[in-house]
Design a protein around this motif. Structure first.
Motif, PDB file in Angstrom:
ATOM      1  N   MET A 205     -52.866 -40.154 -28.011  1.00 31.48           N
ATOM      2  CA  MET A 205     -52.487 -39.198 -26.962  1.00 31.48           C
ATOM      3  C   MET A 205     -51.010 -38.905 -26.910  1.00 31.48           C
ATOM      4  SD  MET A 205     -53.951 -38.284 -23.130  1.00 31.48           S
ATOM      5  CE  MET A 205     -53.860 -40.005 -22.553  1.00 31.48           C
ATOM      6  N   LEU A 206     -50.730 -37.602 -26.891  1.00 32.56           N
ATOM      7  CA  LEU A 206     -49.025 -37.423 -26.714  1.00 32.56           C
ATOM      8  C   LEU A 206     -48.861 -36.343 -25.705  1.00 32.56           C
ATOM      9  CD1 LEU A 206     -48.450 -34.449 -28.428  1.00 32.56           C
ATOM     10  CD2 LEU A 206     -48.727 -35.872 -30.229  1.00 32.56           C
ATOM     11  N   THR A 207     -47.693 -36.161 -25.227  1.00 33.93           N
ATOM     12  CA  THR A 207     -47.274 -35.104 -24.366  1.00 33.93           C
ATOM     13  C   THR A 207     -46.213 -34.224 -25.016  1.00 33.93           C
ATOM     14  OG1 THR A 207     -45.721 -36.837 -23.544  1.00 33.93           O
ATOM     15  CG2 THR A 207     -47.625 -36.594 -22.217  1.00 33.93           C
ATOM     16  N   VAL A 208     -46.545 -33.040 -24.365  1.00 37.97           N
ATOM     17  CA  VAL A 208     -45.492 -31.893 -24.494  1.00 37.97           C
ATOM     18  C   VAL A 208     -45.115 -31.051 -22.949  1.00 37.97           C
ATOM     19  CG1 VAL A 208     -46.182 -31.247 -26.780  1.00 37.97           C
ATOM     20  CG2 VAL A 208     -47.280 -29.821 -24.921  1.00 37.97           C
ATOM     21  N   HIS A 209     -44.098 -30.483 -23.009  1.00 36.68           N
ATOM     22  CA  HIS A 209     -44.007 -29.811 -21.432  1.00 36.68           C
ATOM     23  C   HIS A 209     -44.652 -28.403 -21.399  1.00 36.68           C
ATOM     24  CE1 HIS A 209     -41.418 -32.162 -18.735  1.00 36.68           C
ATOM     25  NE2 HIS A 209     -40.741 -32.686 -19.676  1.00 36.68           N
ATOM     26  N   ALA A 210     -45.532 -28.419 -20.477  1.00 40.85           N
ATOM     27  CA  ALA A 210     -46.015 -26.765 -20.320  1.00 40.85           C
ATOM     28  C   ALA A 210     -44.975 -25.581 -20.037  1.00 40.85           C
ATOM     29  CB  ALA A 210     -46.960 -26.989 -19.199  1.00 40.85           C
ATOM     30  N   LEU A 211     -43.844 -26.083 -19.574  1.00 36.04           N
ATOM     31  CA  LEU A 211     -42.646 -25.190 -19.334  1.00 36.04           C
ATOM     32  C   LEU A 211     -42.172 -24.892 -20.582  1.00 36.04           C
ATOM     33  CD1 LEU A 211     -40.807 -26.891 -16.547  1.00 36.04           C
ATOM     34  CD2 LEU A 211     -41.900 -24.544 -16.360  1.00 36.04           C
ATOM     35  N   GLY A 212     -42.550 -25.359 -21.845  1.00 36.90           N
ATOM     36  CA  GLY A 212     -42.301 -25.149 -23.063  1.00 36.90           C
ATOM     37  C   GLY A 212     -42.916 -23.578 -23.654  1.00 36.90           C
ATOM     38  N   GLY A 213     -43.932 -23.231 -22.923  1.00 37.85           N
ATOM     39  CA  GLY A 213     -44.456 -21.972 -23.195  1.00 37.85           C
ATOM     40  C   GLY A 213     -45.847 -21.981 -24.120  1.00 37.85           C
ATOM     41  N   LYS A 214     -46.594 -20.784 -24.133  1.00 35.68           N
ATOM     42  CA  LYS A 214     -47.583 -20.622 -25.191  1.00 35.68           C
ATOM     43  C   LYS A 214     -47.365 -21.139 -26.355  1.00 35.68           C
ATOM     44  CE  LYS A 214     -51.401 -17.461 -26.466  1.00 35.68           C
ATOM     45  NZ  LYS A 214     -51.780 -16.102 -26.024  1.00 35.68           N
ATOM     46  N   ALA A 215     -46.362 -20.370 -26.989  1.00 34.33           N
ATOM     47  CA  ALA A 215     -46.191 -20.511 -28.456  1.00 34.33           C
ATOM     48  C   ALA A 215     -45.781 -22.095 -28.701  1.00 34.33           C
ATOM     49  CB  ALA A 215     -44.882 -19.701 -29.099  1.00 34.33           C
TER      50      ALA A 215
ATOM     51  N   ILE B  38     -37.860 -25.481 -29.434  1.00 33.79           N
ATOM     52  CA  ILE B  38     -38.564 -24.451 -29.873  1.00 33.79           C
ATOM     53  C   ILE B  38     -39.929 -24.815 -30.712  1.00 33.79           C
ATOM     54  CG2 ILE B  38     -36.400 -23.535 -30.002  1.00 33.79           C
ATOM     55  CD1 ILE B  38     -36.398 -24.130 -33.157  1.00 33.79           C
ATOM     56  N   PRO B  39     -40.807 -23.831 -30.945  1.00 35.06           N
ATOM     57  CA  PRO B  39     -42.109 -24.227 -31.612  1.00 35.06           C
ATOM     58  C   PRO B  39     -41.972 -25.147 -32.799  1.00 35.06           C
ATOM     59  CG  PRO B  39     -42.349 -22.101 -30.684  1.00 35.06           C
ATOM     60  CD  PRO B  39     -40.681 -22.470 -30.528  1.00 35.06           C
ATOM     61  N   ASN B  40     -41.122 -24.664 -33.601  1.00 40.75           N
ATOM     62  CA  ASN B  40     -41.012 -25.380 -35.125  1.00 40.75           C
ATOM     63  C   ASN B  40     -40.560 -26.909 -34.883  1.00 40.75           C
ATOM     64  OD1 ASN B  40     -41.037 -25.016 -37.842  1.00 40.75           O
ATOM     65  ND2 ASN B  40     -38.903 -25.497 -37.720  1.00 40.75           N
TER      66      ASN B  40
ATOM     67  N   LEU C 155     -49.189 -23.626 -13.921  1.00 44.16           N
ATOM     68  CA  LEU C 155     -48.819 -24.368 -15.106  1.00 44.16           C
ATOM     69  C   LEU C 155     -49.980 -25.148 -15.944  1.00 44.16           C
ATOM     70  CD1 LEU C 155     -45.128 -26.092 -14.486  1.00 44.16           C
ATOM     71  CD2 LEU C 155     -45.644 -24.274 -16.241  1.00 44.16           C
ATOM     72  N   ALA C 156     -50.834 -25.920 -15.226  1.00 43.24           N
ATOM     73  CA  ALA C 156     -51.958 -26.426 -15.632  1.00 43.24           C
ATOM     74  C   ALA C 156     -52.987 -25.328 -16.140  1.00 43.24           C
ATOM     75  CB  ALA C 156     -52.587 -27.168 -14.628  1.00 43.24           C
ATOM     76  N   CYS C 157     -53.315 -24.288 -15.532  1.00 44.37           N
ATOM     77  CA  CYS C 157     -54.147 -23.275 -15.796  1.00 44.37           C
ATOM     78  C   CYS C 157     -53.666 -22.636 -17.105  1.00 44.37           C
ATOM     79  CB  CYS C 157     -54.277 -22.001 -14.705  1.00 44.37           C
ATOM     80  SG  CYS C 157     -55.132 -22.833 -13.217  1.00 44.37           S
ATOM     81  N   ARG C 158     -52.410 -22.575 -17.276  1.00 43.06           N
ATOM     82  CA  ARG C 158     -51.866 -21.709 -18.563  1.00 43.06           C
ATOM     83  C   ARG C 158     -52.093 -22.779 -19.560  1.00 43.06           C
ATOM     84  NH1 ARG C 158     -47.958 -17.583 -17.616  1.00 43.06           N
ATOM     85  NH2 ARG C 158     -47.613 -16.879 -15.247  1.00 43.06           N
ATOM     86  N   ALA C 159     -51.983 -23.874 -19.503  1.00 44.17           N
ATOM     87  CA  ALA C 159     -52.130 -25.031 -20.815  1.00 44.17           C
ATOM     88  C   ALA C 159     -53.459 -24.832 -20.901  1.00 44.17           C
ATOM     89  CB  ALA C 159     -51.669 -26.331 -20.060  1.00 44.17           C
ATOM     90  N   HIS C 160     -54.222 -24.844 -19.801  1.00 44.33           N
ATOM     91  CA  HIS C 160     -55.924 -24.850 -20.176  1.00 44.33           C
ATOM     92  C   HIS C 160     -56.133 -23.426 -21.163  1.00 44.33           C
ATOM     93  CE1 HIS C 160     -59.971 -23.978 -18.780  1.00 44.33           C
ATOM     94  NE2 HIS C 160     -60.004 -25.259 -19.306  1.00 44.33           N
ATOM     95  N   ALA C 161     -55.616 -22.439 -20.444  1.00 46.79           N
ATOM     96  CA  ALA C 161     -55.846 -21.475 -21.402  1.00 46.79           C
ATOM     97  C   ALA C 161     -55.238 -21.248 -22.744  1.00 46.79           C
ATOM     98  CB  ALA C 161     -55.347 -20.063 -20.627  1.00 46.79           C
ATOM     99  N   TRP C 162     -54.272 -21.904 -23.081  1.00 46.09           N
ATOM    100  CA  TRP C 162     -53.513 -22.081 -24.418  1.00 46.09           C
ATOM    101  C   TRP C 162     -54.274 -22.972 -25.297  1.00 46.09           C
ATOM    102  CZ3 TRP C 162     -48.492 -23.043 -21.773  1.00 46.09           C
ATOM    103  CH2 TRP C 162     -47.768 -21.778 -21.113  1.00 46.09           C
ATOM    104  N   GLY C 163     -55.313 -23.909 -24.737  1.00 45.03           N
ATOM    105  CA  GLY C 163     -55.886 -24.815 -25.588  1.00 45.03           C
ATOM    106  C   GLY C 163     -55.750 -26.124 -25.580  1.00 45.03           C
ATOM    107  N   ALA C 164     -54.547 -26.347 -24.621  1.00 44.17           N
ATOM    108  CA  ALA C 164     -54.412 -27.959 -24.649  1.00 44.17           C
ATOM    109  C   ALA C 164     -55.431 -28.681 -24.157  1.00 44.17           C
ATOM    110  CB  ALA C 164     -53.031 -27.990 -23.182  1.00 44.17           C
TER     111      ALA C 164
END
Length: 245
Positions: free
Chosen positions: A95-105, A77-79, A151-160
Motif C-alpha cells: 500500500m502507498l500514499t498520494v495526496h488527494a490535493l494533487g487532483g484528479k490527473a 505533477i502527474p508524471n 477530498l475523500a469523495c473526489r478520490a473515490h470518484a477518481w478510482g483510488a
C-alpha cells in the motif's frame, strides 16, 4: 474498487492494525518488527525510515512476513508522481500514499503507474493530515470534516482504493463513499497515551466503529516496554464480533 485492494480486507473483517515503524535507522525498526511477527500483519514505513534505509527496508520487512505500507505522501505533477509510484511498487509495497490535493490527473496517474507495474499495491489518498486544525488552513468557509469528506469523495470518484483520514471523519467518509473503499486512520490514541503532535485524534475503538479498515499506530506500540503486548491489547480492544483480525 480494484480487486487488489479488496484482497487486503474482506467485508465483515475486524480492522487491521498497522504499526508505524517511525525510526531513524533500519536496525531499531527491524528489532521492533521482529517482536511483532505473528502479532500483526502490517507495518508502515514512513519518510524518515525510507530515506535512511531505502527500498531495501521493504524487502527486509516482507522477508519477516509483513505486508508493508509505504507512506511517502506523494504530491507533485502527474508524471513525477507516476514515476515515484512505479519505484515504490517495484519495491514490493502493499500500500502507498498520494495526496488527494494533487487532483484528479495526479491521482489517476498514480493508479495507472501501479497498474502498469503489474502489482497489487493499494493506492490511498491522504485527505487532511491529522495534526491540522481549522487554524492551520486557509479555507475558512468550510469545516475540516467537510473538507476531508469532499477530498475523500473526489478520490473515490477518481478510482483510488481508499483514503487516509482522521477517525473523526471516518464515519462521514464511510457513509459518503462505499463499503469497499479503504479507510486508513492514523492519529489514534488510547486515553492513557501521550497525544504528541497529533490534533484530530480518536481511540482505536472509535475509529473501528466509524468504519476504518486500517488503524495506524506508532509510538504507543513502538515506545512500549513490550511492543508485542501493546499491539495485542489494541487488537483485542477493536475486535468486531463475528469478524477476524
Amino acid at each position: 474498487m480494484a480487486a487488489h485492494a479488496m484482497e487486503h480486507l474482506g467485508a465483515g473483517m475486524s480492522p487491521q492494525l498497522v504499526v508505524a515503524l517511525d525510526f531513524p535507522q533500519a536496525k531499531p525498526a527491524m528489532a521492533v518488527a521482529q517482536q511483532l511477527v505473528g502479532v500483526t500483519s502490517w507495518v508502515k514505513v514512513g519518510l524518515e525510515l525510507y530515506l535512511a534505509a531505502g527500498a531495501r527496508i521493504v524487502a527486509d520487512l516482507k522477508g519477516l512476513g509483513f505486508r508493508v505500507f509505504v507512506d511517502l505522501k506523494f504530491l507533485d505533477i502527474p508524471n513525477t508522481v507516476a514515476g515515484a509510484v512505479r519505484q515504490v511498487c517495484g519495491s514490493g509495497a502493499d500500500m502507498l500514499t498520494v495526496h488527494a490535493l494533487g487532483g484528479k490527473a495526479m491521482v489517476q496517474a498514480a493508479l495507472a503507474a501501479r497498474d502498469a507495474a503489474g502489482t497489487k499495491t493499494s493506492v490511498v489518498a491522504v485527505t487532511l493530515l491529522t495534526h491540522l486544525t481549522s487554524e492551520d488552513l486557509p479555507w475558512a468557509a468550510a469545516s475540516l470534516p467537510e473538507l476531508a469528506g469532499d477530498l475523500a469523495c473526489r478520490a473515490h470518484a477518481w478510482g483510488a482504493d481508499g483514503v487516509v483520514c482522521s477517525g473523526q471523519e471516518a464515519g462521514i467518509i464511510r457513509a459518503a463513499t462505499s463499503p469497499d473503499f479503504l479507510l486508513v486512520t492514523p492519529g489514534l490514541r488510547r486515553p492513557e497515551d501521550h497525544v504528541g503532535d497529533q490534533a484530530r485524534i480518536c481511540t482505536p475503538l472509535a475509529a473501528a466503529r466509524a468504519g476504518s479498515n486500517f488503524l495506524v499506530m506508532g509510538r504507543p506500540i513502538t515506545g512500549a516496554t513490550d511492543p508485542a503486548a501493546a499491539a495485542r491489547q489494541i487488537l483485542a480492544s477493536v475486535l468486531i464480533p463475528g469478524g477476524t483480525s
